[in-house]
Scaffold this motif. Structure first.
Motif: not given
Length: 706
Positions: A483-505
């Protein structure tokens, strides 16, 4: 027993005539000339020259708001912590037992109400003996008040040393300021200022904290013996400390009581009664830091957050100054009932104490970002050799006093679902999802092509043909890789960032093939808040722990209240996408990986277990409360995985998200949400197709058609 002479509260004596001279200025000129006469003559100076020089000295002493505590409360104004560079609570003179000023005047300045800042007899004696090499006191209460003010204001070691030195020149500076202070303030104001400013040993600055420290009562409740004990500390707080040197403290107390008798504040029988009693100590342990608070980790998080909050104060230096000087009340967003629910759920399943296994949890309010609870089993401590303790807040980012984060496992699959729905894919989007699959052709956000990725499912039963609903229920790795391949790796990561995901370090997200399987180190706060975005139907809010800050006391000129507000992006995720995600995550409780973890109201959630069970997670939400739980090993889950371990008296061959973090989440949410409305999620959007779509019977390569 009668109360002490009420002249201790009067303003009598202000501007009194002494030696036939009226006005503090004329008095100061003559007396200061007398003070320096023995040395002025040797320098060829006349008394008039000395007096003129004295009166030309600076006299505009600033009287700042005293350094006090920062009081931290929960959302219902219940105190949970006190933090102070100097532990002090300023009280009014009317809130102090009259025996305290009576004792102070008796031992330090029995003519306090008869002079205008200078006791000539005492000062001449002190100056002469000091000049002869025998350093003496002799300062009035007003002069001592000035000295303490100068020490309080010292901004450097040099200024502190200058304010503390015991020399003739320093005495003259104190005297000049004292005369000006007497002209500006009433006797009551000077006494109140002195008693709030003075240091009484054992970390107690001011009479209120001293009363609590030694007798566990308020300053207004001190009796003559207790007042004499505390006041006696002024001369030498360390030497007369009743907690460490009770014999010296008792002798000093008795001396103060004798002086109270001789000055008429006590009669002989009363003085004898108190001298015959023991010290009667009932000490309260020293506080003044997050370490001593009820919620040390949350307290630390709040203090760090305030240091970075522009709403609290725009200028970083002003924020630092406000926190250092204290006198502020911080009403947080913490709900004590929710906090208790989270703490008890964790402690019951991952007991605190002699263990390297940890559990941490955060609760966030959707649509506002208010942090409602923050709990962990590790207790607050600074000794790395003491197992079961840490000074690290395991729930937050490294910059906020936390760790460098933990890989979040399959909780990240939620962001792949959101990216897929955002792209218009339907629930029935299906893939043949065998035990193992090779995925190629992925590109990161810089256009870099990833090498072939070999993915395997966690269990044999996962293989087969799956769509979004069945794959979410079973958390099927090979499905989400495709599913990630179908959507796009970058698009998946960008969605995560849109909801506030960031690395703890603090480093940028690593956008590589295994992103959907949660290979990024994040904090529970970040994950809980990301899920809160879906709970609020797509509104992302920055998490924050402070509702309001009150500076000063009500009625004071500098009193003000600063209300914090939510910083939200209502368009972080389209509403229909968030509704679709919520629908999918509700299915995990219906025979999926969260089966049996329901909380008797609508809920959505996702388990997460990393490779080799380094960490286990559960993240989930109702429409009005979101939470994330992580379990791991404080020494590092990669080298100390959750396999073949006993935790809380139970053996686990392997800890999955549903076997330990899930029950913690369930127990917490049942109690924490009990008083919240039992809201339902919005219906599944029709654009995504049948909300109960079953997997296709045939193993189709891909199908995202209507």
């Amino acid at each position: 027993m009668t109360e002490p002479n009420r002249k201790v509260r009067s303003q009598e004596g202000r501007g009194r005539t002494i030696l036939g001279l009226t006005g503090a200025g004329a008095l100061a000129g003559v007396l200061s000339a007398a003070l320096v006469m023995p040395w002025a003559g040797g320098l060829g100076l006349t008394a008039r020259d000395a007096a003129s020089g004295f009166m030309a000295m600076p006299a505009d002493l600033e009287i700042p708001r005293l350094v006090e505590r920062v009081l931290i409360t929960d959302v219902d104004h219940r105190p949970i912590a006190e933090v102070a560079q100097r532990e002090r609570e300023v009280v009014r003179l009317s809130e102090i037992s009259p025996w305290v000023p009576a004792a102070l005047m008796a031992i330090e300045d029995d003519r306090f109400h008869e002079h205008s800042g200078l006791d000539l007899k005492g000062l001449l004696r002190a100056a002469t003996r000091t000049a002869q090499g025998d350093t003496q006191g002799g300062s009035t209460i007003t002069q001592q008040y000035v000295k303490n003010l100068l020490i309080e204001q010292a901004a450097s070691e040099e200024e502190l040393e200058r304010a503390s030195e015991r020399t003739i020149s320093r005495k003259l500076v104190e005297l000049r300021y004292a005369i000006e202070v007497e002209d500006r303030l009433t006797k009551d104001e000077i006494m109140e200022g002195y008693l709030n400013l003075a240091y009484f040993g054992a970390g107690a600055h001011g009479i209120e904290i001293a009363a609590r420290r030694y007798f566990s009562i308020a300053a207004q409740d001190l009796d003559p013996g207790q007042a004499a004990t505390i006041v006696g500390l002024v001369r030498a707080p360390s030497y007369y400390d009743p907690l460490t040197n009770p014999d010296a403290a008792r002798q000093r107390r008795d001396l103060v009581l004798d002086r109270m008798e001789s000055t008429g504040h006590l009669d002989a029988a009363e003085a004898a009664e108190y001298k015959g009693a023991d010290l009667g100590l009932d000490p309260t342990p020293r506080g003044g830091s997050c370490y001593h608070s009820e919620q040390p980790f949350f307290c630390d998080y709040v203090m760090r957050w305030l240091q970075e909050s522009e709403e609290f104060a725009e200028d970083p230096e002003e924020r630092r100054r406000l926190l250092e000087r204290g006198g502020i009340t911080v009403r947080t967003t913490l709900d004590s009932a929710m906090q208790e629910a989270a703490q008890e759920a964790i402690d019951e399943r991952v007991p605190p104490g002699d263990t390297t296994k940890f559990a941490a949890q955060v609760l966030v309010e959707p649509g506002t970002g208010k942090v409602r609870a923050m709990a962990q089993n590790m207790r607050y401590g600074f000794d790395p050799e003491e197992v079961g303790t840490t000074s690290i807040n395991l729930a937050v980012d490294h910059a906020d006093g936390g760790s460098h984060g933990y890989q979040a496992g399959s909780t990240f699959k939620t962001f792949t679902l959101a990216a897929a729905l955002d792209k218009g894919l339907k629930y029935k989007t299906s893939f043949s999802s065998p035990k193992n699959v090779s995925v190629s052709g992925l590109s990161n956000c810089d256009g870099g092509v990833m090498s072939k990725w070999e993915v395997r499912n966690a269990g044999e039963s996962d293989e087969g043909s799956h769509n979004m609903i069945s794959a979410t229920k079973g958390s099927v790795n090979t499905y989400f890789a495709q599913l990630q391949r179908r959507v796009g790796l970058c698009e998946t990561a960008e969605m995560a960032e849109r909801v506030g995901i960031h690395r703890a370090d603090g480093e940028p997200l690593g956008v590589w093939s295994s992103f959907t399987l949660g290979d990024q180190e994040v904090s529970p706060l970040t994950v809980a808040n990301a899920y809160a975005t879906f709970a609020s139907r797509g509104t992302f809010c920055e998490p924050y722990p402070v509702a309001a800050v009150t500076v000063g006391r009500e009625g004071d000129a500098d009193f003000r209240e600063i209300r914090m507000r939510s910083h939200c992006d209502e368009d972080a995720v389209p509403t229909h996408v968030a509704d679709g995600v919520n629908h999918l995550l509700q299915q995990t409780f219906k025979g999926g990986t969260a089966n049996g973890l329901g909380i008797d109201r609508p809920a959505a959630g996702k388990t997460g277990t990393t490779d080799n069970a380094a960490y286990a997670w559960f993240a989930g939400h109702t429409p009005n409360l979101a939470s994330a739980v992580v379990v791991g090993d404080i020494r590092g889950g990669e080298k100390n995985p959750l396999q073949g371990v006993s935790i809380g008296g139970r053996y686990y061959g392997i800890v999955y998200g549903g076997t330990l973090p899930g029950p913690i989440w369930q127990a917490t949410m049942r109690r924490a949400a009990a008083d919240l409305p039992a809201e339902s999620f919005a219906p599944s959007p029709s654009r995504f197709g049948n909300p109960s779509a079953t997997p296709p019977k045939k193993k189709e390569e891909e199908d995202d058609s209507a």
